[in-house]
Design a protein around this motif. Structure first.
Motif, PDB file in Angstrom:
ATOM      1  N   ASP A 228     -13.727   0.960  10.349  1.00 42.57           N
ATOM      2  CA  ASP A 228     -14.917   1.626  11.354  1.00 42.57           C
ATOM      3  C   ASP A 228     -15.507   0.947  12.287  1.00 42.57           C
ATOM      4  O   ASP A 228     -16.631   1.216  12.650  1.00 42.57           O
ATOM      5  CB  ASP A 228     -15.838   2.021  10.046  1.00 42.57           C
ATOM      6  CG  ASP A 228     -15.647   3.182   9.611  1.00 42.57           C
ATOM      7  OD1 ASP A 228     -16.206   3.691   8.404  1.00 42.57           O
ATOM      8  OD2 ASP A 228     -14.796   4.344   9.987  1.00 42.57           O
ATOM      9  N   ARG A 229     -14.824  -0.276  12.885  1.00 45.17           N
ATOM     10  CA  ARG A 229     -15.394  -1.289  13.893  1.00 45.17           C
ATOM     11  C   ARG A 229     -14.639  -0.392  15.069  1.00 45.17           C
ATOM     12  O   ARG A 229     -13.479  -1.005  15.707  1.00 45.17           O
ATOM     13  CB  ARG A 229     -14.832  -2.505  13.756  1.00 45.17           C
ATOM     14  CG  ARG A 229     -15.628  -3.116  12.515  1.00 45.17           C
ATOM     15  CD  ARG A 229     -15.538  -4.689  12.792  1.00 45.17           C
ATOM     16  NE  ARG A 229     -15.880  -5.214  11.201  1.00 45.17           N
ATOM     17  CZ  ARG A 229     -15.313  -6.433  11.015  1.00 45.17           C
ATOM     18  NH1 ARG A 229     -14.785  -7.290  11.850  1.00 45.17           N
ATOM     19  NH2 ARG A 229     -15.673  -6.973   9.900  1.00 45.17           N
ATOM     20  N   ARG A 230     -15.178   0.584  15.746  1.00 44.28           N
ATOM     21  CA  ARG A 230     -14.613   1.096  17.091  1.00 44.28           C
ATOM     22  C   ARG A 230     -15.881   1.182  18.064  1.00 44.28           C
ATOM     23  O   ARG A 230     -16.645   1.232  17.881  1.00 44.28           O
ATOM     24  CB  ARG A 230     -13.868   2.358  16.635  1.00 44.28           C
ATOM     25  CG  ARG A 230     -12.699   2.365  15.646  1.00 44.28           C
ATOM     26  CD  ARG A 230     -12.045   3.705  15.425  1.00 44.28           C
ATOM     27  NE  ARG A 230     -11.122   3.788  14.655  1.00 44.28           N
ATOM     28  CZ  ARG A 230     -10.145   3.491  14.801  1.00 44.28           C
ATOM     29  NH1 ARG A 230      -9.527   3.095  15.976  1.00 44.28           N
ATOM     30  NH2 ARG A 230      -8.874   3.474  13.897  1.00 44.28           N
TER      31      ARG A 230
ATOM     32  N   ILE B 234       0.999  -1.261   0.174  1.00 41.09           N
ATOM     33  CA  ILE B 234      -0.056  -0.079   0.039  1.00 41.09           C
ATOM     34  C   ILE B 234       0.933   1.206  -0.088  1.00 41.09           C
ATOM     35  O   ILE B 234       1.767   1.554   1.124  1.00 41.09           O
ATOM     36  CB  ILE B 234      -0.905   0.092   1.117  1.00 41.09           C
ATOM     37  CG1 ILE B 234      -1.547  -1.276   1.178  1.00 41.09           C
ATOM     38  CG2 ILE B 234      -1.800   1.293   1.163  1.00 41.09           C
ATOM     39  CD1 ILE B 234      -2.382  -1.527   2.615  1.00 41.09           C
ATOM     40  N   ALA B 235       0.833   2.087  -1.110  1.00 47.06           N
ATOM     41  CA  ALA B 235       1.614   3.384  -1.268  1.00 47.06           C
ATOM     42  C   ALA B 235       0.798   4.485  -1.096  1.00 47.06           C
ATOM     43  O   ALA B 235      -0.436   4.448  -1.425  1.00 47.06           O
ATOM     44  CB  ALA B 235       2.343   3.273  -2.560  1.00 47.06           C
TER      45      ALA B 235
ATOM     46  N   PHE C  22      -8.211  -3.516   5.233  1.00 45.99           N
ATOM     47  CA  PHE C  22      -7.638  -4.601   4.860  1.00 45.99           C
ATOM     48  C   PHE C  22      -8.095  -6.098   5.652  1.00 45.99           C
ATOM     49  O   PHE C  22      -8.273  -7.169   5.282  1.00 45.99           O
ATOM     50  CB  PHE C  22      -6.332  -4.608   4.513  1.00 45.99           C
ATOM     51  CG  PHE C  22      -5.976  -4.043   2.987  1.00 45.99           C
ATOM     52  CD1 PHE C  22      -6.079  -5.013   1.973  1.00 45.99           C
ATOM     53  CD2 PHE C  22      -5.723  -2.753   2.906  1.00 45.99           C
ATOM     54  CE1 PHE C  22      -6.024  -4.695   0.635  1.00 45.99           C
ATOM     55  CE2 PHE C  22      -5.537  -2.202   1.511  1.00 45.99           C
ATOM     56  CZ  PHE C  22      -5.673  -3.112   0.668  1.00 45.99           C
ATOM     57  N   ARG C  23      -7.827  -5.598   7.099  1.00 45.45           N
ATOM     58  CA  ARG C  23      -8.347  -6.665   7.844  1.00 45.45           C
ATOM     59  C   ARG C  23      -9.640  -6.731   8.143  1.00 45.45           C
ATOM     60  O   ARG C  23     -10.162  -7.523   8.972  1.00 45.45           O
ATOM     61  CB  ARG C  23      -7.540  -6.601   9.537  1.00 45.45           C
ATOM     62  CG  ARG C  23      -6.182  -6.475   9.281  1.00 45.45           C
ATOM     63  CD  ARG C  23      -5.424  -6.118  10.381  1.00 45.45           C
ATOM     64  NE  ARG C  23      -4.054  -5.928  10.509  1.00 45.45           N
ATOM     65  CZ  ARG C  23      -3.307  -4.825  10.674  1.00 45.45           C
ATOM     66  NH1 ARG C  23      -3.978  -3.971  11.046  1.00 45.45           N
ATOM     67  NH2 ARG C  23      -2.024  -4.607  10.648  1.00 45.45           N
TER      68      ARG C  23
ATOM     69  N   ARG D 286      -2.280   5.162   7.620  1.00 42.70           N
ATOM     70  CA  ARG D 286      -1.897   3.639   7.321  1.00 42.70           C
ATOM     71  C   ARG D 286      -2.765   2.941   8.311  1.00 42.70           C
ATOM     72  O   ARG D 286      -3.214   1.785   7.792  1.00 42.70           O
ATOM     73  CB  ARG D 286      -0.659   3.582   7.606  1.00 42.70           C
ATOM     74  CG  ARG D 286      -0.208   2.161   7.335  1.00 42.70           C
ATOM     75  CD  ARG D 286       1.404   1.999   7.375  1.00 42.70           C
ATOM     76  NE  ARG D 286       2.009   2.382   8.509  1.00 42.70           N
ATOM     77  CZ  ARG D 286       3.266   2.435   8.992  1.00 42.70           C
ATOM     78  NH1 ARG D 286       3.924   1.555   7.945  1.00 42.70           N
ATOM     79  NH2 ARG D 286       3.874   2.617  10.115  1.00 42.70           N
ATOM     80  N   SER D 287      -2.831   3.396   9.540  1.00 42.58           N
ATOM     81  CA  SER D 287      -3.681   2.436  10.429  1.00 42.58           C
ATOM     82  C   SER D 287      -5.230   2.240  10.087  1.00 42.58           C
ATOM     83  O   SER D 287      -5.761   1.295  10.134  1.00 42.58           O
ATOM     84  CB  SER D 287      -3.602   3.113  11.634  1.00 42.58           C
ATOM     85  OG  SER D 287      -4.427   4.446  11.850  1.00 42.58           O
ATOM     86  N   HIS D 288      -5.563   3.470   9.335  1.00 46.89           N
ATOM     87  CA  HIS D 288      -7.053   3.298   8.724  1.00 46.89           C
ATOM     88  C   HIS D 288      -7.173   2.082   7.782  1.00 46.89           C
ATOM     89  O   HIS D 288      -7.894   1.267   7.476  1.00 46.89           O
ATOM     90  CB  HIS D 288      -7.632   4.399   8.527  1.00 46.89           C
ATOM     91  CG  HIS D 288      -8.134   5.288   9.521  1.00 46.89           C
ATOM     92  ND1 HIS D 288      -7.270   6.197  10.253  1.00 46.89           N
ATOM     93  CD2 HIS D 288      -9.404   5.520  10.100  1.00 46.89           C
ATOM     94  CE1 HIS D 288      -7.828   6.554  11.277  1.00 46.89           C
ATOM     95  NE2 HIS D 288      -9.259   6.398  11.420  1.00 46.89           N
TER      96      HIS D 288
END
Length: 367
Positions: free
Chosen positions: A365-367, A273-274, A360-361, A353-355
């Motif tokens: 938006d699951r928080r 992912i760039a 991808f996992r 990047r964390s988003h």
């Protein structure tokens, strides 16, 4: 590994993993049977009881001449395996992992070249593994572990071994078995007292298989120079022909997700992912998912050019976290009058990047 066998299937395939290794030479059934016997012998020695991961064993590939650096895992009881890291690049990657410079699984898959055998629960076997083990007469009782044989190539997820890779892996297992037996029989043997010096096994010609052990000092050569990012000339001409405003700072980053790219049943690459991110606003200007077997500098350069075309703005400065990436991008940035700098942290990029990795996992938006 238990010695008791179930009855083998009546017909054994001449070649294994034929559909999975289209365009390559699949291993013969004989080669896989040999690997299975060698893996049984190795695990019968319980190598993780006498070796740590850092106790490397060197084996020279009899065909390619490349050195393979073999590491046994299992002392902690979590993973039972033997990995053979191939060539100077393989050793360099191993040392980076040992120094915890590579901690992300995606980056590990994207940069590592090795062959390995691992003992796994039956639930982790793929269909092809189960079929092979049935043909080999491997026990199928509950709770029994089973060997799998894999290769990792830079930019690709683990996959089945080819004929040549099976041969290399077999030679490495033999070498490790020889050293394990020597250490177990002579507790006073201390092969790893000197830095960067490891035991190396060489087969001695004769009617019976015998091996010579010598100490080998491995000095890594300097890393080869980084190739500049490749950019299509017409794209550069288009950018240079525009009167873009010059302002702000852009963060450029590349990370590996470990997500598979490719069709089921074939060797998959892992996703890279760039991102180009505006340092002040945190806006992601041009994210792109690419095949990680493509050079990192090429992928990041493509994202950078897309970002300035979309925003119609040239940054005054570009920031990256890797000296290698800086070296790749310097010729391009110089041609556009943009400075490029290595920094310890990329705050806007890290947040973006964390988003993206969460997406991808399946956690977006699951928080």
């Amino acid at each position: 590994m238990p010695r008791k066998r179930t009855a083998s299937v009546s017909v054994s395939p001449q070649r294994c993993f034929v559909k999975e290794l289209v365009g390559e030479t699949p291993p013969s059934f004989q080669a896989m049977a040999s690997l299975y016997r060698l893996a049984s012998d190795l695990y019968g020695l319980r190598p993780w009881r006498v070796l740590d991961e850092g106790n490397l064993i060197v084996v020279r590939d009899s065909v390619s001449g490349e050195l393979c650096y073999c590491s046994v895992m299992g002392a902690l009881g979590e993973v039972l395996s033997m990995h053979a890291y191939i060539g100077a690049d393989g050793l360099r990657q191993f040392r980076k992992m040992e120094a915890e410079e590579i901690a992300d699984p995606g980056e590990f898959f994207a940069t590592t070249h090795c062959v390995y055998v691992e003992l796994v629960p039956r639930s982790e076997l793929q269909r092809q593994d189960r079929e092979l083990l049935v043909a080999l007469g491997h026990p199928q009782g509950k709770g029994l572990a089973s060997p799998i044989f894999r290769t990792m190539r830079p930019g690709f997820l683990p996959w089945f071994v080819t004929e040549d890779e099976a041969r290399t892996l077999a030679e490495c297992i033999r070498g490790v078995t020889v050293i394990c037996a020597a250490v177990a029989s002579q507790e006073s043997m201390k092969f790893w007292e000197r830095a960067d010096t490891y035991p190396m096994t060489t087969r001695v010609e004769g009617p019976e298989p015998r091996y010579h052990i010598e100490m080998f000092q491995s000095i890594l050569p300097p890393e080869p120079p980084v190739a500049p990012a490749r950019v299509a000339e017409e794209t550069l001409l288009t950018v240079r022909g525009q009167d873009y405003a010059v302002r702000g700072v852009m963060e450029l980053d590349l990370t590996y997700s470990g997500a598979a790219i490719g069709k089921k049943g074939e060797r998959n690459s892992c996703a890279a992912i760039a991102m180009a991110v505006d340092a002040e606003s945190g806006m992601v200007l041009a994210p792109e998912v690419a095949d990680s077997s493509i050079a990192a500098g090429d992928t990041v350069a493509k994202v950078f050019l897309k970002a300035i075309q979309a925003s119609r703005t040239l940054p005054r400065e570009v920031r990256v976290r890797s000296p290698k990436l800086k070296d790749c991008l310097t010729p391009l940035m110089k041609s556009l009058g943009v400075s490029v700098r290595v920094v310890a942290k990329l705050p806007a990029s890290d947040d973006a990047r964390s988003h993206l990795l969460g997406f991808f996992r399946g956690e977006f938006d699951r928080r």
